[in-house]
Design a protein around this motif. Structure first.
Motif, PDB file in Angstrom:
ATOM      1  N   SER A  54       0.824  -1.215   0.000  1.00 40.99           N
ATOM      2  CA  SER A  54       0.000   0.000   0.000  1.00 40.99           C
ATOM      3  C   SER A  54       0.855   1.260   0.000  1.00 40.99           C
ATOM      4  N   ARG A  55       1.994   1.237   0.709  1.00 44.73           N
ATOM      5  CA  ARG A  55       2.843   2.425   0.734  1.00 44.73           C
ATOM      6  C   ARG A  55       3.479   2.668  -0.634  1.00 44.73           C
ATOM      7  N   ARG A  56       3.842   1.588  -1.321  1.00 45.92           N
ATOM      8  CA  ARG A  56       4.394   1.736  -2.669  1.00 45.92           C
ATOM      9  C   ARG A  56       3.402   2.456  -3.585  1.00 45.92           C
ATOM     10  N   LYS A  57       2.151   2.036  -3.567  1.00 51.14           N
ATOM     11  CA  LYS A  57       1.133   2.655  -4.405  1.00 51.14           C
ATOM     12  C   LYS A  57       0.942   4.125  -4.052  1.00 51.14           C
ATOM     13  N   GLU A  58       0.933   4.416  -2.768  1.00 49.47           N
ATOM     14  CA  GLU A  58       0.728   5.794  -2.315  1.00 49.47           C
ATOM     15  C   GLU A  58       1.893   6.688  -2.714  1.00 49.47           C
ATOM     16  N   ILE A  59       3.102   6.201  -2.550  1.00 45.52           N
ATOM     17  CA  ILE A  59       4.282   7.009  -2.893  1.00 45.52           C
ATOM     18  C   ILE A  59       4.357   7.245  -4.393  1.00 45.52           C
ATOM     19  N   LEU A  60       4.099   6.197  -5.178  1.00 40.05           N
ATOM     20  CA  LEU A  60       4.160   6.366  -6.635  1.00 40.05           C
ATOM     21  C   LEU A  60       3.087   7.313  -7.150  1.00 40.05           C
ATOM     22  N   ALA A  61       1.929   7.306  -6.493  1.00 39.37           N
ATOM     23  CA  ALA A  61       0.880   8.240  -6.903  1.00 39.37           C
ATOM     24  C   ALA A  61       1.289   9.683  -6.630  1.00 39.37           C
ATOM     25  N   LYS A  62       2.038   9.898  -5.556  1.00 37.82           N
ATOM     26  CA  LYS A  62       2.460  11.246  -5.183  1.00 37.82           C
ATOM     27  C   LYS A  62       3.751  11.646  -5.865  1.00 37.82           C
ATOM     28  N   TYR A  63       4.662  10.668  -6.052  1.00 36.50           N
ATOM     29  CA  TYR A  63       5.969  10.957  -6.642  1.00 36.50           C
ATOM     30  C   TYR A  63       6.236   9.993  -7.801  1.00 36.50           C
ATOM     31  N   PRO A  64       5.568  10.150  -8.925  1.00 33.96           N
ATOM     32  CA  PRO A  64       5.761   9.232 -10.061  1.00 33.96           C
ATOM     33  C   PRO A  64       7.184   9.243 -10.606  1.00 33.96           C
ATOM     34  N   GLU A  65       7.977  10.279 -10.284  1.00 37.79           N
ATOM     35  CA  GLU A  65       9.352  10.344 -10.782  1.00 37.79           C
ATOM     36  C   GLU A  65      10.224   9.229 -10.202  1.00 37.79           C
ATOM     37  N   LYS A 111       9.699   6.228 -10.465  1.00 32.65           N
ATOM     38  CA  LYS A 111       9.771   5.166 -11.470  1.00 32.65           C
ATOM     39  C   LYS A 111      11.040   5.260 -12.308  1.00 32.65           C
ATOM     40  N   SER A 112      11.579   6.468 -12.445  1.00 31.95           N
ATOM     41  CA  SER A 112      12.801   6.645 -13.240  1.00 31.95           C
ATOM     42  C   SER A 112      14.018   6.012 -12.574  1.00 31.95           C
ATOM     43  N   LEU A 113      13.912   5.708 -11.275  1.00 30.42           N
ATOM     44  CA  LEU A 113      15.020   5.074 -10.562  1.00 30.42           C
ATOM     45  C   LEU A 113      15.046   3.566 -10.772  1.00 30.42           C
ATOM     46  N   MET A 114      13.960   3.015 -11.269  1.00 28.08           N
ATOM     47  CA  MET A 114      13.888   1.569 -11.490  1.00 28.08           C
ATOM     48  C   MET A 114      14.722   1.185 -12.712  1.00 28.08           C
ATOM     49  N   GLY A 115      15.283  -0.006 -12.664  1.00 32.64           N
ATOM     50  CA  GLY A 115      16.102  -0.453 -13.781  1.00 32.64           C
ATOM     51  C   GLY A 115      17.518  -0.762 -13.352  1.00 32.64           C
ATOM     52  N   PRO A 116      18.362  -1.165 -14.288  1.00 27.53           N
ATOM     53  CA  PRO A 116      19.720  -1.621 -13.945  1.00 27.53           C
ATOM     54  C   PRO A 116      20.639  -0.507 -13.462  1.00 27.53           C
ATOM     55  N   ASP A 117      21.618  -0.908 -12.659  1.00 25.42           N
ATOM     56  CA  ASP A 117      22.679  -0.020 -12.194  1.00 25.42           C
ATOM     57  C   ASP A 117      23.923  -0.323 -13.028  1.00 25.42           C
ATOM     58  N   PRO A 118      24.329   0.563 -13.930  1.00 26.02           N
ATOM     59  CA  PRO A 118      25.449   0.264 -14.837  1.00 26.02           C
ATOM     60  C   PRO A 118      26.784   0.097 -14.130  1.00 26.02           C
ATOM     61  N   GLN A 119      26.907   0.600 -12.898  1.00 24.88           N
ATOM     62  CA  GLN A 119      28.174   0.487 -12.181  1.00 24.88           C
ATOM     63  C   GLN A 119      28.314  -0.826 -11.412  1.00 24.88           C
ATOM     64  N   LEU A 120      27.193  -1.502 -11.183  1.00 24.12           N
ATOM     65  CA  LEU A 120      27.218  -2.673 -10.300  1.00 24.12           C
ATOM     66  C   LEU A 120      28.158  -3.759 -10.813  1.00 24.12           C
ATOM     67  N   PRO A 139      18.945   5.712  -1.543  1.00 23.48           N
ATOM     68  CA  PRO A 139      18.962   6.998  -0.831  1.00 23.48           C
ATOM     69  C   PRO A 139      18.135   8.081  -1.531  1.00 23.48           C
ATOM     70  N   GLN A 140      18.036   8.000  -2.854  1.00 17.92           N
ATOM     71  CA  GLN A 140      17.229   8.975  -3.586  1.00 17.92           C
ATOM     72  C   GLN A 140      15.745   8.766  -3.317  1.00 17.92           C
ATOM     73  N   VAL A 141      15.343   7.515  -3.112  1.00 19.28           N
ATOM     74  CA  VAL A 141      13.954   7.240  -2.748  1.00 19.28           C
ATOM     75  C   VAL A 141      13.627   7.908  -1.424  1.00 19.28           C
ATOM     76  N   LYS A 142      14.505   7.723  -0.444  1.00 21.40           N
ATOM     77  CA  LYS A 142      14.277   8.338   0.866  1.00 21.40           C
ATOM     78  C   LYS A 142      14.263   9.863   0.767  1.00 21.40           C
ATOM     79  N   GLN A 143      15.121  10.417  -0.068  1.00 14.97           N
ATOM     80  CA  GLN A 143      15.179  11.874  -0.216  1.00 14.97           C
ATOM     81  C   GLN A 143      13.899  12.411  -0.871  1.00 14.97           C
ATOM     82  N   ILE A 144      13.412  11.720  -1.882  1.00 14.00           N
ATOM     83  CA  ILE A 144      12.215  12.191  -2.583  1.00 14.00           C
ATOM     84  C   ILE A 144      10.976  12.056  -1.704  1.00 14.00           C
ATOM     85  N   ALA A 145      10.831  10.907  -1.047  1.00 11.52           N
ATOM     86  CA  ALA A 145       9.636  10.643  -0.240  1.00 11.52           C
ATOM     87  C   ALA A 145       9.969  10.679   1.244  1.00 11.52           C
TER      88      ALA A 145
END
Length: 322
Positions: free
Chosen positions: A21-32, A34-43, A274-280
């Motif tokens: 439920s928190r995931r849905k709520e956060i994405l509704a408020k901060y759709p940006e 979603k841009s963090l999802m995906g591969p990490d090229p440095q990993l 950390p960017q997730v925590k900063q945004i939300a």
């Protein structure tokens, strides 16, 4: 040291896990986000550097005395192997190469597995997905200790022993709680690991093998880094089943301390949590959090209300397809 722990059962609840439920709520408020999802090229480069470091260490330790083998296994090599286990955790969510190249993630996890000495990457992926999907699920989430563990390891002395034996319980618990058929990837994982172990033994003898495996066992057991195993989901406050830690040890553990954020968004690489925590921020700053993994271990041992039973459990009604 012989005082019996206060809990006699898990904390049973009838509500769903909070992350959905928190995931849905956060994405509704901060759709940006979603841009963090995906591969990490440095990993892939970070992990490969760690694997090569351990292979170099195998050469460097092959002439050391046994006492120094175990010292460096605990103080250095085991720390890298623990970090590689957490890299495998990240890779299990396909963040090395993305969902479109899922097989590449599985093969890369086997590469990250090599210094650990024992095959684990393929089986970890298979069971870890249930930990996210059925968090706290009875007979589904094998991250939760068994009743035998909760019943027996209930005194400070026994809890210390349980911490030391953690890697063994993590290995055998899935086979006791929810065994799954052995797949081709697990067979390949074991074969690749065995071949590399034999090559290391042929080149430099037994000591490098002991260095790798002992480091893995020691640093997944009674070690400061292992505080995250307890910090993540053990119920230090009633009603709270997931906790984050934002301290400096995240720098060498792929941000596994951002565990609340990870369960909310498992497809986001650890490097971006950390960017997730900063945004939300308003969703996370007010939640209970840990400030020290060493303090977590101390409290786990000496607080009667915390032990293997200090976990939230729930029943999941599964469809026949599941």
């Amino acid at each position: 040291m012989g005082k019996t722990g206060g809990r006699g059962d898990f904390e049973w609840v009838d509500n769903d896990q909070p992350h959905t439920s928190r995931r849905k709520e956060i994405l509704a408020k901060y759709p940006e986000i979603k841009s963090l999802m995906g591969p990490d090229p440095q990993l892939k480069w970070v992990v490969s550097g760690m694997v090569l470091t351990q292979l170099l260490a195998c050469y460097l330790v092959h002439d050391l005395s046994w006492k120094w083998i175990f010292f460096w296994a605990y103080a250095f090599g085991g720390c890298i192997n623990h970090s590689l286990i957490l890299a495998i955790h990240d890779i299990s969510h396909n963040v090395a190469f993305g969902n479109k190249l899922a097989k590449w993630n599985r093969w890369f996890a086997m590469w990250a597995n090599l210094p650990i000495g024992l095959p684990c990457s393929a089986s970890f992926k298979k069971y870890h997905i249930d930990h996210h999907r059925y968090l706290g699920g009875d007979q589904l989430d094998v991250d939760i200790p068994t009743d035998i563990e909760g019943w027996f390891f209930c005194t400070p002395a026994r809890k210390v022993l349980w911490l030391f034996l953690q890697p063994f319980f993590y290995a055998i618990r899935p086979l006791m709680v929810k065994p799954k058929p052995v797949g081709q990837l697990e067979i390949l994982n074991a074969a690749v690991q065995l071949i590399v172990d034999i090559m290391i033994y042929y080149l430099w003898g037994l000591k490098p093998i002991v260095y790798l495996i002992a480091g893995t066992i020691l640093c997944l057991g009674l070690h400061p880094l292992s505080g995250h195993f307890i910090a993540e989901h053990y119920m230090f406050l009633k009603g709270h089943e997931t906790y984050s830690y934002y301290g400096p040890l995240n720098l060498i553990t792929f941000n596994v301390g951002y565990h609340m954020e990870h369960h909310d968004f498992p497809s986001i690489p650890g490097s971006k949590l950390p960017q997730v925590k900063q945004i939300a921020a308003e969703y996370y700053n007010s939640l209970p959090q840990h400030t020290s993994w060493i303090r977590v271990l101390w409290d786990f041992v000496f607080d009667d209300s915390i032990g293997p039973y200090a976990r939230i459990k729930r029943e999941y009604k599964l469809s026949k397809e599941e």
